[in-house]
Every structure is written in structure tokens, then in C-alpha cells.
Write a protein that holds these residues in place. Structure first.
Motif, PDB file in Angstrom:
ATOM      1  N   LYS A   1      37.736  26.539 -47.643  1.00  0.00           N
ATOM      2  CA  LYS A   1      37.837  27.852 -46.988  1.00  0.00           C
ATOM      3  C   LYS A   1      37.532  28.967 -47.978  1.00  0.00           C
ATOM      4  N   CYS A   2      38.082  28.870 -49.184  1.00  0.00           N
ATOM      5  CA  CYS A   2      37.850  29.899 -50.200  1.00  0.00           C
ATOM      6  C   CYS A   2      36.378  29.970 -50.582  1.00  0.00           C
TER       7      CYS A   2
ATOM      8  N   LEU B   1      34.430  31.573 -47.772  1.00  0.00           N
ATOM      9  CA  LEU B   1      34.575  33.034 -47.779  1.00  0.00           C
ATOM     10  C   LEU B   1      33.715  33.658 -48.871  1.00  0.00           C
ATOM     11  N   TYR B   2      33.691  33.029 -50.053  1.00  0.00           N
ATOM     12  CA  TYR B   2      32.870  33.544 -51.140  1.00  0.00           C
ATOM     13  C   TYR B   2      31.390  33.520 -50.770  1.00  0.00           C
TER      14      TYR B   2
ATOM     15  N   VAL C   1      30.702  36.243 -48.205  1.00  0.00           N
ATOM     16  CA  VAL C   1      30.707  37.582 -48.810  1.00  0.00           C
ATOM     17  C   VAL C   1      29.481  37.787 -49.695  1.00  0.00           C
TER      18      VAL C   1
ATOM     19  N   VAL D   1      42.735  33.787 -47.199  1.00  0.00           N
ATOM     20  CA  VAL D   1      42.245  35.111 -47.579  1.00  0.00           C
ATOM     21  C   VAL D   1      43.070  35.696 -48.733  1.00  0.00           C
TER      22      VAL D   1
ATOM     23  N   ALA E   1      41.545  33.618 -51.914  1.00  0.00           N
ATOM     24  CA  ALA E   1      40.112  33.356 -52.036  1.00  0.00           C
ATOM     25  C   ALA E   1      39.495  34.071 -53.232  1.00  0.00           C
TER      26      ALA E   1
ATOM     27  N   LEU F   1      36.819  40.503 -52.166  1.00  0.00           N
ATOM     28  CA  LEU F   1      37.880  39.562 -51.814  1.00  0.00           C
ATOM     29  C   LEU F   1      39.233  39.977 -52.386  1.00  0.00           C
TER      30      LEU F   1
ATOM     31  N   CYS G   1      40.300  42.676 -50.034  1.00  0.00           N
ATOM     32  CA  CYS G   1      40.647  42.047 -48.757  1.00  0.00           C
ATOM     33  C   CYS G   1      42.041  41.429 -48.835  1.00  0.00           C
TER      34      CYS G   1
END
Length: 193
Positions: free
Chosen positions: A10-11, A14-15, A18, A97, A100, A165, A168
Motif C-alpha cells: 500500500k505504501c 501510494l508513492y 504520488v 497513509v 507511507a 505524503l 498528507c
């Protein structure tokens, strides 16, 4: 072990998301701010120069605002709409989140500390001021020693996503402090007939 791997996935997702946003869709975040700044006569620079100068603070602010949006409630909505999907929507003890930024920051720190100026001397010490200016400074503060072909890559692939991040996560922490964390979804049970 599988939960740790899922959290890492998941991390990293997200990276990746982004970083793609930072490279391909930076205008979505910067263009409205540039339009307001030129209309209010705060700046006279072109869109491209404005993007290179103010991308990092605008991207960090948009990350903070995105952290205030309760995306975690989507899991509850999915389980209410499709109860069979509840096994795929497991609540995390710590939302991805919030953490991350850690792998992204590690990638940034590796690049930050391994960067060397083209004009570095063998006898010279580490140029920490130039290093900070390269990764966080505006276009006007860049010197020929700092500005090379990888400058934009460092800015859009390492510094921007890290700040996004982190901001966020701060926005999500603020949201959790104000409204609290969402409760874990109840497991769906069939009614007894």
C-alpha cells in the motif's frame, strides 16, 4: 507477515501514485495558483518558471488537504454495498497513509546524501547548503553547480512525493484528532431464519 507485506505494498502504491501525479499532473495543482497569482499581480513569471519555483509548497499543501479527506470510510461503504467484499477490506490498525512517508523519506535521504555537485573539490567538505538548496530551493537560488540534468528528477521523484505524503499524514492525523478514527467494520452475518 502477510499484513506487513500488504502494508508495504500500500505504501509503495501510494508513492508510485504520488510520483506519477507529480510528474504528469503537476499542472492540476499549480495552474490554478498561478492563475490567481497573475490575476492578483503577485507574479509576472511564466507558468513553467512558476511551476519550478513553487511546486514543492503547492504540492505539500495539496497533500495536507487530501489528508483531511476521509478516504478510509470507503471501506465501510464497500462492505455495506457488497457484503461479500468484507474479507478484502480489512481495517488496518495503522492506516497506510499515516506511514507511507517512511519508505519515500528513506529513498529521498539516500538520494540526498549520495548527491555530489559537479564542481565538488576533493579537498572540499560536504556542501550541505548547496545540497539543501538543490532539493528544496527555488529556481532562482540554483547555481550552475547545482543545476544539472537530474535536478528535475530529484525534485519531482524524491522531494515532491516525500513532502506530499508527509503533509498528507499530518492532515490525516489532524482529521483523526478532530473527528476520531473510524470504527472497524462489523463482520456481516446472515440473519437466522
Amino acid at each position: 507477515m502477510s499484513r506487513v507485506l500488504a502494508w508495504c505494498a500500500k505504501c509503495l502504491f501510494l508513492y508510485l501514485l504520488v510520483a506519477i501525479l507529480a510528474i504528469k499532473f503537476a499542472w492540476i495543482f499549480v495552474l490554478p495558483v498561478w492563475a490567481i497569482a497573475t490575476k492578483m499581480h503577485w507574479t509576472t513569471v511564466s507558468k513553467f518558471v512558476f511551476l519550478l519555483n513553487y511546486f514543492l509548497p503547492i504540492f505539500a499543501a495539496s497533500g495536507f488537504l487530501l489528508g483531511l479527506v476521509p478516504f478510509g470510510r470507503l471501506g465501510k461503504a464497500v462492505t455495506e454495498l457488497a457484503p461479500g467484499m468484507a474479507r478484502f477490506v480489512e481495517p488496518d490498525r495503522i492506516p497506510a497513509v499515516l506511514l507511507a512517508w517512511i519508505p519515500v523519506s528513506i529513498a529521498f535521504l539516500v538520494r540526498f546524501f549520495t548527491w555530489e555537485s559537479r564542481n565538488a573539490s576533493v579537498l572540499g567538505a560536504n556542501n550541505t547548503v548547496g545540497r539543501v538548496t538543490r532539493f528544496f530551493g527555488t529556481l532562482n537560488s540554483q547555481t550552475p553547480a547545482l543545476f544539472d540534468t537530474r535536478w528535475a528528477q530529484d525534485r519531482f521523484l524524491f522531494t515532491g512525493p516525500m513532502l506530499f505524503l508527509m503533509a498528507c499524514a499530518l492532515g490525516a492525523l489532524l482529521r483523526y484528532a478532530i473527528v476520531g478514527r473510524p470504527a472497524a467494520p462489523e463482520p456481516f452475518s446472515s440473519p437466522d431464519l
